[in-house]
Scaffold this motif. Structure first.
Motif, PDB file in Angstrom:
ATOM      1  N   SER A  23       0.842  -1.200   0.000  1.00 43.60           N
ATOM      2  CA  SER A  23       0.000   0.000   0.000  1.00 43.60           C
ATOM      3  C   SER A  23       0.870   1.241   0.000  1.00 43.60           C
ATOM      4  CB  SER A  23      -0.874  -0.009   1.255  1.00 43.60           C
ATOM      5  OG  SER A  23      -0.082  -0.240   2.400  1.00 43.60           O
ATOM      6  N   ARG A  40       0.681   3.416   2.231  1.00 44.71           N
ATOM      7  CA  ARG A  40       1.109   3.524   3.633  1.00 44.71           C
ATOM      8  C   ARG A  40       2.333   2.621   3.887  1.00 44.71           C
ATOM      9  NH1 ARG A  40       1.525   6.547   8.225  1.00 44.71           N
ATOM     10  NH2 ARG A  40       1.449   5.226  10.046  1.00 44.71           N
ATOM     11  N   TYR A  82      -0.188   9.812   4.174  1.00 43.51           N
ATOM     12  CA  TYR A  82       0.340   8.471   4.394  1.00 43.51           C
ATOM     13  C   TYR A  82       1.519   8.487   5.363  1.00 43.51           C
ATOM     14  CZ  TYR A  82      -2.651   6.950   0.676  1.00 43.51           C
ATOM     15  OH  TYR A  82      -3.743   6.674  -0.071  1.00 43.51           O
ATOM     16  N   PRO A 141      -1.595 -13.608  -2.346  1.00 42.82           N
ATOM     17  CA  PRO A 141      -2.135 -13.948  -1.017  1.00 42.82           C
ATOM     18  C   PRO A 141      -2.258 -15.455  -0.761  1.00 42.82           C
ATOM     19  CG  PRO A 141      -3.302 -12.083  -1.902  1.00 42.82           C
ATOM     20  CD  PRO A 141      -2.366 -12.527  -2.981  1.00 42.82           C
ATOM     21  N   ALA A 185      -0.337  -4.409   5.976  1.00 42.58           N
ATOM     22  CA  ALA A 185      -0.743  -3.056   5.550  1.00 42.58           C
ATOM     23  C   ALA A 185      -1.634  -3.123   4.311  1.00 42.58           C
ATOM     24  CB  ALA A 185       0.496  -2.199   5.294  1.00 42.58           C
ATOM     25  N   PRO A 226      -5.711  -3.347   2.650  1.00 40.13           N
ATOM     26  CA  PRO A 226      -7.006  -2.805   3.094  1.00 40.13           C
ATOM     27  C   PRO A 226      -7.462  -3.546   4.355  1.00 40.13           C
ATOM     28  CG  PRO A 226      -6.990  -3.022   0.723  1.00 40.13           C
ATOM     29  CD  PRO A 226      -5.719  -3.674   1.210  1.00 40.13           C
ATOM     30  N   ASP A 227      -8.229  -2.848   5.174  1.00 42.35           N
ATOM     31  CA  ASP A 227      -8.503  -3.307   6.541  1.00 42.35           C
ATOM     32  C   ASP A 227      -9.160  -4.699   6.628  1.00 42.35           C
ATOM     33  OD1 ASP A 227      -7.627  -0.716   6.948  1.00 42.35           O
ATOM     34  OD2 ASP A 227      -9.656   0.082   7.262  1.00 42.35           O
ATOM     35  N   ALA A 273      -8.678  -7.323   5.144  1.00 43.13           N
ATOM     36  CA  ALA A 273      -7.782  -8.479   4.983  1.00 43.13           C
ATOM     37  C   ALA A 273      -6.772  -8.622   6.127  1.00 43.13           C
ATOM     38  CB  ALA A 273      -7.048  -8.371   3.643  1.00 43.13           C
ATOM     39  N   TYR A 303      -4.116 -12.241   7.680  1.00 45.17           N
ATOM     40  CA  TYR A 303      -2.642 -12.179   7.683  1.00 45.17           C
ATOM     41  C   TYR A 303      -2.103 -12.205   9.113  1.00 45.17           C
ATOM     42  CZ  TYR A 303      -2.618 -11.198   2.694  1.00 45.17           C
ATOM     43  OH  TYR A 303      -2.768 -11.289   1.336  1.00 45.17           O
ATOM     44  N   LYS A 335      -3.311   0.166  11.621  1.00 46.55           N
ATOM     45  CA  LYS A 335      -4.632   0.382  12.204  1.00 46.55           C
ATOM     46  C   LYS A 335      -5.637   0.392  11.071  1.00 46.55           C
ATOM     47  CE  LYS A 335      -6.279   3.525  10.677  1.00 46.55           C
ATOM     48  NZ  LYS A 335      -6.587   3.956   9.275  1.00 46.55           N
ATOM     49  N   PRO A 336      -6.903   0.120  11.268  1.00 42.27           N
ATOM     50  CA  PRO A 336      -7.443  -0.561  12.428  1.00 42.27           C
ATOM     51  C   PRO A 336      -6.957  -2.007  12.423  1.00 42.27           C
ATOM     52  CG  PRO A 336      -9.098  -0.445  10.696  1.00 42.27           C
ATOM     53  CD  PRO A 336      -7.910   0.311  10.199  1.00 42.27           C
ATOM     54  N   ASN A 383      -0.745   5.443  15.606  1.00 43.75           N
ATOM     55  CA  ASN A 383       0.297   6.477  15.610  1.00 43.75           C
ATOM     56  C   ASN A 383      -0.146   7.802  16.213  1.00 43.75           C
ATOM     57  OD1 ASN A 383      -1.371   6.381  13.357  1.00 43.75           O
ATOM     58  ND2 ASN A 383       0.069   7.376  12.008  1.00 43.75           N
ATOM     59  N   HIS A 402     -12.449   2.516  10.115  1.00 46.89           N
ATOM     60  CA  HIS A 402     -11.209   2.861   9.396  1.00 46.89           C
ATOM     61  C   HIS A 402     -10.567   4.151   9.916  1.00 46.89           C
ATOM     62  CE1 HIS A 402      -8.315   3.450   6.241  1.00 46.89           C
ATOM     63  NE2 HIS A 402      -8.742   4.695   6.175  1.00 46.89           N
ATOM     64  N   TYR A 455      -2.147   1.112  -9.456  1.00 45.55           N
ATOM     65  CA  TYR A 455      -2.904  -0.068  -9.025  1.00 45.55           C
ATOM     66  C   TYR A 455      -3.482  -0.706 -10.276  1.00 45.55           C
ATOM     67  CZ  TYR A 455      -3.275   2.624  -4.617  1.00 45.55           C
ATOM     68  OH  TYR A 455      -3.035   3.353  -3.481  1.00 45.55           O
ATOM     69  N   GLN A 495      -6.938  -3.528  -7.623  1.00 41.70           N
ATOM     70  CA  GLN A 495      -7.873  -2.881  -6.693  1.00 41.70           C
ATOM     71  C   GLN A 495      -8.724  -1.814  -7.386  1.00 41.70           C
ATOM     72  OE1 GLN A 495      -6.462  -2.063  -2.567  1.00 41.70           O
ATOM     73  NE2 GLN A 495      -6.252  -0.004  -3.356  1.00 41.70           N
ATOM     74  N   HIS A 531       2.701  12.714   9.939  1.00 38.16           N
ATOM     75  CA  HIS A 531       1.637  12.958  10.916  1.00 38.16           C
ATOM     76  C   HIS A 531       2.149  13.729  12.122  1.00 38.16           C
ATOM     77  CE1 HIS A 531      -0.211   9.393   8.764  1.00 38.16           C
ATOM     78  NE2 HIS A 531      -1.112  10.360   8.630  1.00 38.16           N
TER      79      HIS A 531
HETATM   80  N1  NAD Z   1      -1.744   4.871  10.459  1.00 39.06           N
HETATM   81  C1  NAD Z   1      -2.058   5.746   9.519  1.00 39.06           C
HETATM   82  O1  NAD Z   1      -1.958   6.935   9.727  1.00 39.06           O
HETATM   83  C2  NAD Z   1      -2.536   5.244   8.181  1.00 39.06           C
HETATM   84  C3  NAD Z   1      -2.628   6.102   7.073  1.00 39.06           C
HETATM   85  C4  NAD Z   1      -3.088   5.571   5.856  1.00 39.06           C
HETATM   86  C5  NAD Z   1      -3.446   4.222   5.776  1.00 39.06           C
HETATM   87  N2  NAD Z   1      -3.345   3.432   6.889  1.00 39.06           N
HETATM   88  C6  NAD Z   1      -3.685   1.990   6.817  1.00 39.06           C
HETATM   89  O2  NAD Z   1      -2.770   1.369   5.917  1.00 39.06           O
HETATM   90  C7  NAD Z   1      -3.403   0.301   5.234  1.00 39.06           C
HETATM   91  C8  NAD Z   1      -3.248   0.509   3.736  1.00 39.06           C
HETATM   92  O3  NAD Z   1      -3.996   1.649   3.326  1.00 39.06           O
HETATM   93  P1  NAD Z   1      -3.637   2.436   1.969  1.00 39.06           P
HETATM   94  O4  NAD Z   1      -4.727   3.417   1.756  1.00 39.06           O
HETATM   95  O5  NAD Z   1      -2.255   2.928   2.032  1.00 39.06           O
HETATM   96  O6  NAD Z   1      -3.775   1.240   0.910  1.00 39.06           O
HETATM   97  P2  NAD Z   1      -3.615   1.284  -0.688  1.00 39.06           P
HETATM   98  O7  NAD Z   1      -4.975   1.354  -1.259  1.00 39.06           O
HETATM   99  O8  NAD Z   1      -2.610   2.316  -1.093  1.00 39.06           O
HETATM  100  O9  NAD Z   1      -2.974  -0.133  -1.027  1.00 39.06           O
HETATM  101  C9  NAD Z   1      -3.562  -1.364  -0.710  1.00 39.06           C
HETATM  102  C10 NAD Z   1      -2.633  -2.431  -1.278  1.00 39.06           C
HETATM  103  O10 NAD Z   1      -3.071  -3.713  -0.813  1.00 39.06           O
HETATM  104  C11 NAD Z   1      -3.222  -4.588  -1.931  1.00 39.06           C
HETATM  105  N3  NAD Z   1      -4.246  -5.566  -1.583  1.00 39.06           N
HETATM  106  C12 NAD Z   1      -5.604  -5.462  -1.676  1.00 39.06           C
HETATM  107  N4  NAD Z   1      -6.181  -6.576  -1.159  1.00 39.06           N
HETATM  108  C13 NAD Z   1      -5.167  -7.379  -0.741  1.00 39.06           C
HETATM  109  C14 NAD Z   1      -5.114  -8.661  -0.137  1.00 39.06           C
HETATM  110  N5  NAD Z   1      -6.230  -9.354   0.176  1.00 39.06           N
HETATM  111  N6  NAD Z   1      -3.906  -9.203   0.126  1.00 39.06           N
HETATM  112  C15 NAD Z   1      -2.760  -8.545  -0.184  1.00 39.06           C
HETATM  113  N7  NAD Z   1      -2.755  -7.324  -0.776  1.00 39.06           N
HETATM  114  C16 NAD Z   1      -3.943  -6.752  -1.024  1.00 39.06           C
HETATM  115  C17 NAD Z   1      -3.559  -3.681  -3.099  1.00 39.06           C
HETATM  116  O11 NAD Z   1      -3.254  -4.284  -4.330  1.00 39.06           O
HETATM  117  C18 NAD Z   1      -2.654  -2.468  -2.810  1.00 39.06           C
HETATM  118  O12 NAD Z   1      -1.352  -2.666  -3.300  1.00 39.06           O
HETATM  119  C19 NAD Z   1      -4.847   0.278   5.716  1.00 39.06           C
HETATM  120  O13 NAD Z   1      -4.983  -0.643   6.759  1.00 39.06           O
HETATM  121  C20 NAD Z   1      -5.072   1.675   6.264  1.00 39.06           C
HETATM  122  O14 NAD Z   1      -6.049   1.701   7.272  1.00 39.06           O
HETATM  123  C21 NAD Z   1      -2.885   3.910   8.063  1.00 39.06           C
END
Ligand code: NAD
Length: 449
Positions: free
Chosen positions: A14, A16, A42, A85, A103, A105-106, A108, A112, A127-128, A155, A211, A292, A295, A391
């Motif tokens: 992701s 993140r 991010y 996966p 990391a 989508p939530d 999944a 893992y 998180k979550p 965080n 989320h 992407y 997704q 952040h």
């Molecule tokens: N702590 C923070 O401040 C913060 C900020 C942003 C995102 N996040 C968290 O980070 C995580 C990722 O979010 P994002 O918006 O960066 O994601 P993203 O949309 O940028 O990327 C998701 C990635 O996961 C892959 N994916 C989808 N389903 C999958 C699966 N079943 N198995 C393996 N890979 C899979 C997708 O192909 C993609 O590469 C989420 O849990 C989100 O809540 C946290």
């Protein structure tokens, strides 16, 4: 002899994961594809853990995305193996990671996390922790069975402002906490972006109550050292979705669709070309420079008014805690600025703070203070550091704990979320949407039962 580097496998390439974990593991400058701080927040990683950490595998549904990312890396890092996966068990056997970073989508996360625990790995989850309370409970059971360890990246606790507030509350500056008010606003660009990403489906994200609000619910649970007990909430979809308040219509009353939206819709006009929203009918943007392909598909473009949206964009909740304290919480995802007002009232005084940034992510004045208002003494203004990268400085501080030894401050303030705290942040979020849906008070423990 130098200690061997810890071996990390990342599930979910992701934005993140790239910004927060992979770049710091590989060395701060590695890879052109780092998602930066900015409207989507991010949290860019500028620190370097390459001497103590090693990336040994990436698991993702989107192999072309992984390939595009690896091609941006210098020699050795570019040959990190990629797995789909279904092959996660094989990855663990082949690559022998010590730690699994989750990391995706939530929705999944839970599978893992449990796979990692069942193979005796340490787990770090974004998180979550999970998208539902039932998944959180399944993780708690797996931890109980395996004796394993899951660390969840809450965080928001780590920003200097919140660390100082926690210290003040622990030192008794306001006495026993009775009430908390948290009013949170997500700006029109950031807010709209959730409605053209996977987050817009409850099945993927648990709704924004899980989320996004898990950050805020966890922050309060940690600040007041308590767990939520019951939730009454209202909420709905008003800004986005098919009946969005600003959705433009033509003279015959039909909604404007396709490319014309970019000219006629205030969210798209505000965001502008090259902003965070994909152009109506266009390809989904990535916070990093790797596209992407699974997704989000070019053949299935998204807009903020799609029928598929099944989550709320504003909600308010009254949350009762085990100690009898209460949190009055509200959030909207379509605000002219981003930030929050937070007030914690205790038997002996009150703490008040506020954080705000404009639509381009620039901090607004007044972010560097906490007001301490004792009941029977002069008020005090406490200055806090603000404006750090990732952040507001939270991510680098959290990474230092995750990749190294937790600091003394971290131990004293309990900065790392416990498994139960992570589970209750999910369950309280789910309780918000369930209460809004049914009109009833929801007992948080019932969701975790
Ligand atoms: N702590 C923070 O401040 C913060 C900020 C942003 C995102 N996040 C968290 O980070 C995580 C990722 O979010 P994002 O918006 O960066 O994601 P993203 O949309 O940028 O990327 C998701 C990635 O996961 C892959 N994916 C989808 N389903 C999958 C699966 N079943 N198995 C393996 N890979 C899979 C997708 O192909 C993609 O590469 C989420 O849990 C989100 O809540 C946290």
């Amino acid at each position: 002899m130098a200690k061997p580097r810890k071996r990390y496998a990342v599930c979910g390439l992701s934005n993140r994961a790239i910004a927060t974990f992979i770049r710091p593991i590989l060395g701060a400058t590695a890879g052109a594809a780092g998602a930066e701080d900015g409207v989507l927040g991010y949290g860019a990683g500028a620190d370097d853990f390459s001497e103590v950490a090693e990336l040994v595998a990436i698991v993702d549904v989107d192999q072309p995305r992984v390939g595009a990312f690896l091609s941006t890396l210098p020699d050795s890092a570019g040959s990190v193996p990629a797995y789909v996966p279904d092959d996660v068990q094989q990855m663990i056997i082949d690559c022998r990671p010590d730690v699994l970073i989750v990391a995706t989508p939530d929705y999944a996360h839970a599978d893992y996390i449990r796979a990692g625990l069942e193979h005796g790995l340490e787990v770090i989850s974004e998180k979550p922790m999970t998208a539902t309370a039932a998944q959180a409970e399944a993780v708690r059971q797996t931890v109980a069975e395996t004796g394993g360890r899951v660390r969840v990246t809450h965080n928001l606790r780590y920003t200097p402002r919140h660390r100082r507030m926690k210290e003040l509350i622990m030192d008794g500056a306001i006495g026993r906490v009775l009430q908390v008010g948290l009013s949170y606003h997500v700006d029109v660009r950031h807010g709209a972006s959730y409605f053209v990403r996977w987050n817009r489906r409850r099945a993927r994200s648990g709704g924004l109550q899980v989320h996004k609000s898990c950050h805020h619910l966890d922050l309060v649970n940690w600040l007041i050292d308590d767990l939520p007990d019951r939730v009454s909430a209202v909420g709905a979809l008003a800004f986005y979705g098919p009946r969005g308040a600003h959705r433009p219509h033509d003279r015959d009353g039909a909604p404007v669709t396709g490319g014309a939206l970019a000219d006629h819709d205030p969210y798209y006009r505000q965001d502008g070309p090259g902003g965070v929203l994909p152009a109506p009918g266009g390809e989904q943007r990535s916070g990093s420079d790797v596209p992407y392909t699974v997704q989000y598909r070019v053949e299935e473009p998204m807009t903020i008014y799609d029928d598929a949206i099944d989550i709320e964009d504003h909600y308010s909740a009254l949350i009762g805690y085990r100690s009898g304290a209460a949190l009055l919480y509200s959030i909207d995802f379509s605000s002219p600025w981003e930030g929050y007002e937070l007030t914690v009232t205790g038997t002996h005084g009150r703490l008040v703070t506020r954080y705000a940034r404009d639509l381009d992510g620039n901090p607004m004045p007044g972010n560097d203070r906490i007001d301490l208002q004792p009941l029977f003494a002069d008020p005090e203004q406490i200055t806090v550091q603000t404006g750090g990268s990732g952040h507001d400085g939270a991510d680098p501080a959290m990474r230092a704990d995750l990749f190294g030894e937790p600091s003394a401050e971290s131990g004293r303030l309990g900065l790392a979320a416990t498994l139960d705290q992570a589970a209750y942040a999910v369950a309280a979020g789910e309780a918000i949407w369930r209460s809004a849906e049914t009109g009833r008070t929801v007992m948080v423990d019932d969701l975790l039962a």
